[in-house]
Structures are given as C-alpha cells and as structure tokens.
Design a protein around this motif. Structure first.
Motif, PDB file in Angstrom:
ATOM      1  N   ARG A 119      86.166 110.538  84.950  1.00  0.00           N
ATOM      2  CA  ARG A 119      87.457 110.406  84.777  1.00  0.00           C
ATOM      3  C   ARG A 119      88.082 110.188  86.017  1.00  0.00           C
ATOM      4  NH1 ARG A 119      88.103 114.987  80.005  1.00  0.00           N
ATOM      5  NH2 ARG A 119      87.721 113.735  78.232  1.00  0.00           N
ATOM      6  N   PRO A 120      89.250 109.715  86.173  1.00  0.00           N
ATOM      7  CA  PRO A 120      89.957 109.775  87.638  1.00  0.00           C
ATOM      8  C   PRO A 120      89.973 111.493  88.041  1.00  0.00           C
ATOM      9  CG  PRO A 120      91.003 108.223  86.388  1.00  0.00           C
ATOM     10  CD  PRO A 120      90.047 109.003  85.344  1.00  0.00           C
ATOM     11  N   GLY A 121      89.738 111.797  89.221  1.00  0.00           N
ATOM     12  CA  GLY A 121      89.762 113.298  89.645  1.00  0.00           C
ATOM     13  C   GLY A 121      88.381 113.895  89.500  1.00  0.00           C
ATOM     14  N   GLY A 122      87.504 113.198  88.439  1.00  0.00           N
ATOM     15  CA  GLY A 122      86.377 113.909  88.068  1.00  0.00           C
ATOM     16  C   GLY A 122      85.139 113.840  89.433  1.00  0.00           C
ATOM     17  N   GLN A 123      84.275 114.768  89.094  1.00  0.00           N
ATOM     18  CA  GLN A 123      83.305 114.906  90.281  1.00  0.00           C
ATOM     19  C   GLN A 123      81.929 114.737  89.947  1.00  0.00           C
ATOM     20  OE1 GLN A 123      84.692 119.075  91.121  1.00  0.00           O
ATOM     21  NE2 GLN A 123      85.003 118.429  93.300  1.00  0.00           N
ATOM     22  N   LEU A 124      81.268 114.172  90.791  1.00  0.00           N
ATOM     23  CA  LEU A 124      79.742 114.169  90.764  1.00  0.00           C
ATOM     24  C   LEU A 124      79.415 115.414  91.705  1.00  0.00           C
ATOM     25  CD1 LEU A 124      76.924 113.115  90.389  1.00  0.00           C
ATOM     26  CD2 LEU A 124      77.233 111.668  92.664  1.00  0.00           C
ATOM     27  N   ILE A 125      78.327 116.196  90.982  1.00  0.00           N
ATOM     28  CA  ILE A 125      77.821 117.534  91.626  1.00  0.00           C
ATOM     29  C   ILE A 125      76.321 117.457  91.536  1.00  0.00           C
ATOM     30  CG2 ILE A 125      77.918 119.681  91.432  1.00  0.00           C
ATOM     31  CD1 ILE A 125      80.740 119.732  90.590  1.00  0.00           C
ATOM     32  N   CYS A 126      75.647 116.995  92.619  1.00  0.00           N
ATOM     33  CA  CYS A 126      74.245 116.748  92.664  1.00  0.00           C
ATOM     34  C   CYS A 126      73.354 117.364  93.417  1.00  0.00           C
ATOM     35  CB  CYS A 126      73.819 115.123  92.369  1.00  0.00           C
ATOM     36  SG  CYS A 126      74.154 114.156  93.521  1.00  0.00           S
ATOM     37  N   GLU A 127      72.223 117.413  93.258  1.00  0.00           N
ATOM     38  CA  GLU A 127      71.210 118.078  94.272  1.00  0.00           C
ATOM     39  C   GLU A 127      69.985 117.586  93.731  1.00  0.00           C
ATOM     40  OE1 GLU A 127      71.023 122.386  94.792  1.00  0.00           O
ATOM     41  OE2 GLU A 127      68.742 122.207  95.086  1.00  0.00           O
ATOM     42  N   PHE A 128      68.973 116.898  94.821  1.00  0.00           N
ATOM     43  CA  PHE A 128      67.782 116.665  94.674  1.00  0.00           C
ATOM     44  C   PHE A 128      66.959 116.473  95.850  1.00  0.00           C
ATOM     45  CE2 PHE A 128      68.422 112.298  96.335  1.00  0.00           C
ATOM     46  CZ  PHE A 128      69.770 112.075  96.302  1.00  0.00           C
ATOM     47  N   GLY A 129      65.727 115.807  95.937  1.00  0.00           N
ATOM     48  CA  GLY A 129      64.864 116.075  96.983  1.00  0.00           C
ATOM     49  C   GLY A 129      65.370 115.111  98.347  1.00  0.00           C
ATOM     50  N   ALA A 130      65.438 115.657  99.287  1.00  0.00           N
ATOM     51  CA  ALA A 130      66.203 115.034 100.666  1.00  0.00           C
ATOM     52  C   ALA A 130      64.775 114.211 101.278  1.00  0.00           C
ATOM     53  CB  ALA A 130      66.621 116.245 101.591  1.00  0.00           C
ATOM     54  N   ALA A 131      65.020 113.509 102.017  1.00  0.00           N
ATOM     55  CA  ALA A 131      63.938 112.735 103.104  1.00  0.00           C
ATOM     56  C   ALA A 131      63.095 113.903 103.647  1.00  0.00           C
ATOM     57  CB  ALA A 131      64.668 112.053 103.956  1.00  0.00           C
ATOM     58  N   GLY A 132      61.921 113.912 103.370  1.00  0.00           N
ATOM     59  CA  GLY A 132      60.733 114.639 104.033  1.00  0.00           C
ATOM     60  C   GLY A 132      60.313 115.474 102.958  1.00  0.00           C
ATOM     61  N   ASN A 133      61.199 115.756 101.772  1.00  0.00           N
ATOM     62  CA  ASN A 133      60.451 116.632 100.794  1.00  0.00           C
ATOM     63  C   ASN A 133      59.336 116.604 100.389  1.00  0.00           C
ATOM     64  OD1 ASN A 133      61.465 118.637  98.712  1.00  0.00           O
ATOM     65  ND2 ASN A 133      61.241 117.199  97.390  1.00  0.00           N
ATOM     66  N   ILE A 134      58.555 117.640 100.268  1.00  0.00           N
ATOM     67  CA  ILE A 134      57.029 117.551  99.992  1.00  0.00           C
ATOM     68  C   ILE A 134      56.012 116.868 101.006  1.00  0.00           C
ATOM     69  CG2 ILE A 134      57.413 118.748  97.957  1.00  0.00           C
ATOM     70  CD1 ILE A 134      56.884 115.702  96.720  1.00  0.00           C
TER      71      ILE A 134
END
Ligand code: SAM
Length: 249
Positions: A119-134
């Motif tokens: 929705r307008p004003g809504g947020q994506l909140i995410c976390e995942f593997g960054a470059a260099g992970n494992i």
C-alpha cells in the motif's frame, strides 16, 4: 529448484529464523496492519509477526514448507505462492522477508512485484545473504565436489548494498536503510554441523552421488575449510547479511 526438507530445516537450521528475530524490531508497532511474510518457510517468524498485525499471512513457493507451517500454526493463514508470481495490488502495509531473496535470481522483478503489492506508505523489510556470504564454504565445496568429477555453480544471488539500493529505487521504492554486516553463525550438532548444513543447502548437487561418495565429499569439504571455520568446539559458518528497509510513497 531446491526441495526443502522442512523437518531438517526446523531441527537443524532454526538459527535462520532465530537471527531473523532481530529484523522483527524494524516492523512498526501498530495495532492494525496487514503483514505478508514472503518466503515464510516453516512459519516461525510468521507466528511472531502475527502479534504485530491484524491481517497476517505467510507465503512460500515450497509446498513442504507451507504444509509444515500449517501443522505448526493452524490458526495462521499460509499459502503456496512464488513471490515472483505475486499478483497482490496495494494490499500490504509491511512485506517482511527473512533469508529468501538470495534464492531468487531476478531481484528487479521481485522488487517490482513487492512495490505493486505494498500500500502507499507500506514498507519492505528484508534481510538475506550479502555478497561474500559463505564464500569459504562455497569454495571448499566446489573443490571437494570437483575431486569426484562434479561441478558447483553457486545458485545464490548474494547482493551488494549498491546493487540492491539501485534495484529497489528503479522499482519505485524509497530506500530508508540498506547495509551489510558479518554474522559468523555457529552450526548445531558439533562435528556433524557442517555436513548437515551442506546436505540441506547443496542437496541438488549431492543428489547425483552415492551415499558413500556424498560422505566422502562432505569429509573433504570439512578438511578443506577446518582452519577457517572450526573454532575448536563447533563449525562457524562465514555468513554475511544485507538488510534493507524501503518504502512505497
Ligand atoms: C532459508 S528459508 C527462510 C524461511 C523463513 N523466512 C525463515 O526465516 O525461517 C528460505 C525460504 O525461501 C523460500 N523461497 C525461495 N524462493 C522463493 C520464491 N521465489 N517465492 C517464495 N518463496 C521462496 C524457500 O522455499 C524457503 O522456504
């Protein structure tokens, strides 16, 4: 496509959801809000999100994960859905996603779907593997499987802050925070921890080898990475994460 073993995931890889709890602190405290847990897995974090909104749903493209989530949390809504095929429009105040984006190759398309679904004003909140992970584990596995005539091409899409920020902006999102960090991650089950982890995450690469060969490949992996990842008591995986909070205006 990775076939998830939902039972093994819950027993041995529950640290994924455990670390994801830190991400929950970014979810606004509002009594009424619609929250989607995209790539919810076995639903551990969906259950926590359920107390932060009045309309909460978990979706995942794996039927095995959704079946396990429904068994564990029968009162919560779960649905099999691929995030890339999501058709929701202006539906969610928060789209939360922990440890999922690195399984998805087409981040620009995923971010467009997310923009459309917020929705307008809504947020994506995410976390995942960054470059260099494992990187240490992947390099060790590539070498170990090559010794048995196999090949390993990383199937993961570990992003840099610059890439993710740019792709989110192109999708129309306003990036509020985006940063990466090291998260050395102890694996459960002592000496067996690395092999258990590899059996889950490299299942498709190992599938073409006999059980004996699989054990040998995993033993070779352990030898190859021991200096870097064994701390004397446990395996500590070389995780790096990226976190992003982005808004639809
Ligand atoms: C490491 S698990 C994380 C599960 C859960 N979010 C947690 O924190 O425990 C990654 C999940 O992403 C799901 N997944 C991967 N690609 C997906 C896609 N395109 N759409 C929806 N789910 C996806 C997988 O099926 C899996 O359940």
């Amino acid at each position: 496509m990775t076939e998830w073993n939902a039972t093994l995931y819950d027993r041995q890889h529950d640290f994924v959801a455990e670390y994801g709890k830190g991400l929950l602190t970014f979810v606004p405290q509002r009594p009424k809000q619609a929250i989607l847990d995209l790539g919810c897995g076995t639903g551990t974090l969906t259950a926590q999100l359920n107390s932060l909104g009045d309309d909460v749903k978990g979706t995942d493209r794996s039927p095995a994960m959704i079946a396990q989530a429904r068994r564990s949390y029968p009162t919560i809504q779960f649905e099999v859905e691929d995030g890339l095929q999501m058709t929701d429009v202006n539906r969610w105040d928060v789209i939360f996603s922990n440890a999922v984006f690195h399984w998805i190759q087409d981040h620009p398309r995923l971010l467009r779907r997310i923009y459309q679904a917020l929705r307008p004003g809504g947020q994506l909140i995410c976390e995942f593997g960054a470059a260099g992970n494992i990187a240490t584990i992947e390099n060790g596995f590539r070498e170990a499987i090559a010794a048995y005539g196999g090949t390993y091409h990383s199937k993961f899409n570990f992003a840099t802050v610059a890439q993710l920020t740019q792709q989110a902006q192109v999708a129309g999102l306003v990036v509020e925070k985006c940063y990466d960090f090291e998260r050395p991650t102890p694996l459960k089950a002592g000496e067996q921890g690395l092999a258990n982890w590899a059996r889950q995450f490299f299942a498709s690469e190992l599938a073409s080898f006999s059980p004996v060969e699989q054990d040998e490949i995993l033993a070779r992996l352990a030898t190859r990475v021991r200096d870097e990842l064994w701390d004397g008591h446990q395996w500590v995986a070389d995780y790096r994460r990226i976190r992003c909070v982005a808004r639809k205006d």
